[in-house]
Design an enzyme around this catalytic site. Structure first.
Site, short mmCIF file in Angstrom:
data_model
loop_
_atom_site.label_atom_id
_atom_site.label_comp_id
_atom_site.label_asym_id
_atom_site.label_seq_id
_atom_site.Cartn_x
_atom_site.Cartn_y
_atom_site.Cartn_z
N HIS A 28 -3.11 6.93 2.58
CA HIS A 28 -3.59 5.64 2.08
C HIS A 28 -4.93 5.36 2.74
O HIS A 28 -5.09 5.54 3.95
CB HIS A 28 -2.56 4.56 2.44
CG HIS A 28 -3.09 3.18 2.25
ND1 HIS A 28 -3.72 2.79 1.08
CD2 HIS A 28 -3.12 2.11 3.08
CE1 HIS A 28 -4.10 1.53 1.20
NE2 HIS A 28 -3.76 1.10 2.40
N ASN A 59 -10.20 -0.21 0.53
CA ASN A 59 -8.74 -0.11 0.49
C ASN A 59 -8.26 -0.66 -0.86
O ASN A 59 -8.32 -1.87 -1.09
CB ASN A 59 -8.18 -0.91 1.67
CG ASN A 59 -6.67 -0.93 1.72
OD1 ASN A 59 -6.00 -0.64 0.73
ND2 ASN A 59 -6.12 -1.31 2.86
N CYS A 71 0.82 -1.23 0.00
CA CYS A 71 0.00 0.00 0.00
C CYS A 71 0.85 1.27 0.00
O CYS A 71 0.32 2.36 -0.19
CB CYS A 71 -0.94 -0.02 1.19
SG CYS A 71 -1.93 -1.51 1.28
N1 COA Z 1 -18.02 -8.66 10.77
C1 COA Z 1 -18.42 -8.97 12.00
N2 COA Z 1 -17.59 -9.31 12.98
C2 COA Z 1 -16.27 -9.36 12.69
C3 COA Z 1 -15.77 -9.07 11.40
C4 COA Z 1 -16.71 -8.72 10.42
N3 COA Z 1 -16.35 -8.41 9.17
N4 COA Z 1 -14.43 -9.19 11.42
C5 COA Z 1 -14.09 -9.55 12.66
N5 COA Z 1 -15.20 -9.66 13.42
C6 COA Z 1 -15.31 -10.03 14.82
C7 COA Z 1 -14.16 -10.90 15.28
O1 COA Z 1 -14.38 -12.25 14.93
C8 COA Z 1 -14.16 -10.67 16.74
O2 COA Z 1 -15.18 -11.46 17.33
P1 COA Z 1 -14.94 -12.17 18.76
O3 COA Z 1 -14.73 -11.03 19.70
O4 COA Z 1 -16.20 -12.92 18.93
O5 COA Z 1 -13.73 -13.01 18.55
C9 COA Z 1 -14.60 -9.21 16.87
O6 COA Z 1 -15.23 -8.88 15.63
C10 COA Z 1 -13.44 -8.27 17.10
O7 COA Z 1 -12.39 -8.63 16.19
P2 COA Z 1 -11.11 -7.78 15.98
O8 COA Z 1 -10.27 -8.38 14.90
O9 COA Z 1 -10.48 -7.53 17.31
O10 COA Z 1 -11.80 -6.44 15.47
P3 COA Z 1 -11.19 -5.02 15.30
O11 COA Z 1 -11.93 -4.03 16.08
O12 COA Z 1 -9.68 -5.04 15.41
O13 COA Z 1 -11.53 -4.73 13.76
C11 COA Z 1 -10.38 -4.70 11.67
C12 COA Z 1 -11.00 -5.56 12.75
C13 COA Z 1 -9.81 -5.58 10.60
C14 COA Z 1 -11.49 -3.82 11.07
C15 COA Z 1 -9.29 -3.80 12.33
O14 COA Z 1 -8.40 -4.59 13.07
C16 COA Z 1 -8.52 -3.01 11.33
O15 COA Z 1 -9.05 -2.12 10.69
N6 COA Z 1 -7.21 -3.29 11.18
C17 COA Z 1 -6.38 -2.65 10.18
C18 COA Z 1 -6.61 -3.36 8.88
C19 COA Z 1 -6.06 -2.62 7.70
O16 COA Z 1 -6.34 -1.47 7.52
N7 COA Z 1 -5.29 -3.33 6.87
C20 COA Z 1 -4.70 -2.82 5.70
C21 COA Z 1 -3.62 -1.87 6.02
S1 COA Z 1 -2.77 -1.42 4.60
#
Ligand code: COA
Length: 383
Positions: free
Chosen positions: A256, A286, A112
């Site tokens: 980004h 993204n 990215c």
């Molecule tokens: N829909 C519903 N629930 C979801 C889900 C979805 N799409 N994705 C994850 N969950 C659930 C998980 O299973 C977890 O459930 P649990 O508590 O029962 O285990 C809960 O939501 C929390 O998961 P977690 O991974 O801790 O969520 P989060 O708040 O960190 O959000 C992201 C997940 C991916 C949105 C977040 O971590 C994020 O934005 N990270 C950066 C990703 C990114 O930008 N990547 C590219 C960079 S270039």
């Protein structure tokens, strides 16, 4: 010393939009969850378009705004993690489609952050005088490298392409400073295997078995989130210091487009209002290396950049990599895209490409010119 100015910009989205509701039909998620955690409502995905075609479309639009002929282009760089081929590069295919006959071309892999890396490489080449005009493109078909069973990743990404034309001039302005960073020790938190490793018949049991290596994104979401919110304020502060300006001098930051919450947290750490960041993640998702040039085009269209404004690009992602550039936005008011004649020329280029391919294969069949090695062997025989 030469200065690299942005004189053209263009972007392309495939027409097919994919809503959160549609995704919730294939994985256990909801529009409400996705919007609250990421700020994404929909994204575009390719149906039949290729990364090459999207890159070409964005570049052709950027060249039209720059009002130059493709023959003036000296260098084509495509930042992508989703090329059709490792070789020929996407950039070489785009070079031929554009008819940029005097240009060198290569792809760049920095996930990215790739567009900002490419912008810096082109700027350095312009500053040395080796290159006068460069096209830097970010293009991705992320939808083809997602695990559509993994709700943690498939909700995040979208497809598209964006491009800029950079040109050297002795007039000060354009790209004022750039900074590139990498921390490969974090490679495992956001990864995409490049090559499907086929079993090799001579090496018993070595390498993955069929079906073991799926070419999909693997991500530790929380770790990526923490990494991004740490490096964005850090590199923005470093790059403005290098440019000799203060954060108050910056009119707009085009980051980004990964996630609204990441940007809000970065803005807080920088002590600035989040509306100083331009965001289009809501309808783009993204798009990895394509996200900054696409957002730049939408920022220009929305009137968020005036001549002489200072704008910062900041990228972050797999590698781990991160990068930032400070640009004085000194583009003239020549925003009118007049694609008619250019489109005709690009149409002819496709025929020219096919003609050259045919010519090459005919020459190969009728013998063509022998290789130097064959010529030496021939000479040996005659002795
Ligand atoms: N829909 C519903 N629930 C979801 C889900 C979805 N799409 N994705 C994850 N969950 C659930 C998980 O299973 C977890 O459930 P649990 O508590 O029962 O285990 C809960 O939501 C929390 O998961 P977690 O991974 O801790 O969520 P989060 O708040 O960190 O959000 C992201 C997940 C991916 C949105 C977040 O971590 C994020 O934005 N990270 C950066 C990703 C990114 O930008 N990547 C590219 C960079 S270039």
């Amino acid at each position: 010393m030469k200065h690299a100015h942005i004189i053209g910009w263009g972007h392309y989205f495939p027409p097919r939009e994919l809503s959160n509701d549609e995704i919730s039909k294939v994985v256990d998620t909801s529009d409400e969850w996705i919007q609250a955690r990421t700020g994404i409502a929909s994204r575009h995905i390719v149906e039949t378009e290729t990364t090459t075609q999207m890159a070409f479309e964005a570049a052709a639009r950027a060249i039209a705004i720059a009002d130059i002929s493709p023959s003036e282009v000296d260098l084509v760089i495509v930042a992508t993690s989703t090329p059709e081929n490792m070789f020929p590069s996407t950039a070489s295919q785009v070079q031929a489609l554009l008819g940029a006959d005097s240009a060198g071309a290569f792809d760049l892999s920095a996930a990215c952050s790739g567009f900002v890396y490419g912008l810096d490489m082109a700027t350095q080449a312009i500053k040395t005088g080796a290159v006068r005009t460069a096209v830097v493109i970010g293009a991705e078909k992320m939808s083809r490298v997602l695990d559509w069973d993994d709700r943690g990743t498939c909700i995040l990404f979208g497809d598209g392409a964006g491009a800029v034309v950079l040109q050297g001039s002795n007039i000060p302005g354009g790209v004022m400073a750039s900074m590139l960073r990498s921390d490969g020790s974090g490679g495992n938190v956001l990864s995409l295997p490049a090559v499907y490793e086929n079993p090799v018949p001579f090496l018993n049991g070595s390498g993955p078995k069929k079906g073991e290596n799926r070419n999909v994104i693997d991500m530790e979401g929380r770790q990526v989130f923490r990494f991004a919110t740490r490096v964005i304020p850090q590199i923005v502060n470093e790059v403005i210091e290098q440019a000799g300006i203060a954060i108050e001098d910056v009119a707009l930051i085009v980051p980004h487009q990964a996630n609204t919450r990441i940007i809000e947290s970065a803005a807080k750490k920088l002590g600035i209002n989040p509306n100083r960041f331009f965001l289009n993640v809501n309808h783009a998702g993204n798009t990895s290396a394509a996200s900054i040039p696409i957002a730049l085009c939408e920022a220009v269209q929305a009137g968020r950049l005036k001549p002489n404004d200072i704008v910062i690009f900041v990228g972050f992602g797999g590698g781990l990599t991160w990068a930032a550039s400070v640009i004085r936005w000194d583009a003239g008011p020549n925003y009118q895209d007049n694609p008619g004649i250019a489109r005709m020329r690009y149409g002819l280029n496709r025929y020219r490409m096919r003609y050259r391919q045919l010519h090459r294969s005919v020459m190969a069949r009728i013998g063509g010119s022998p290789t130097p090695n064959a010529r030496l062997k021939d000479a040996d025989k005659k002795k």
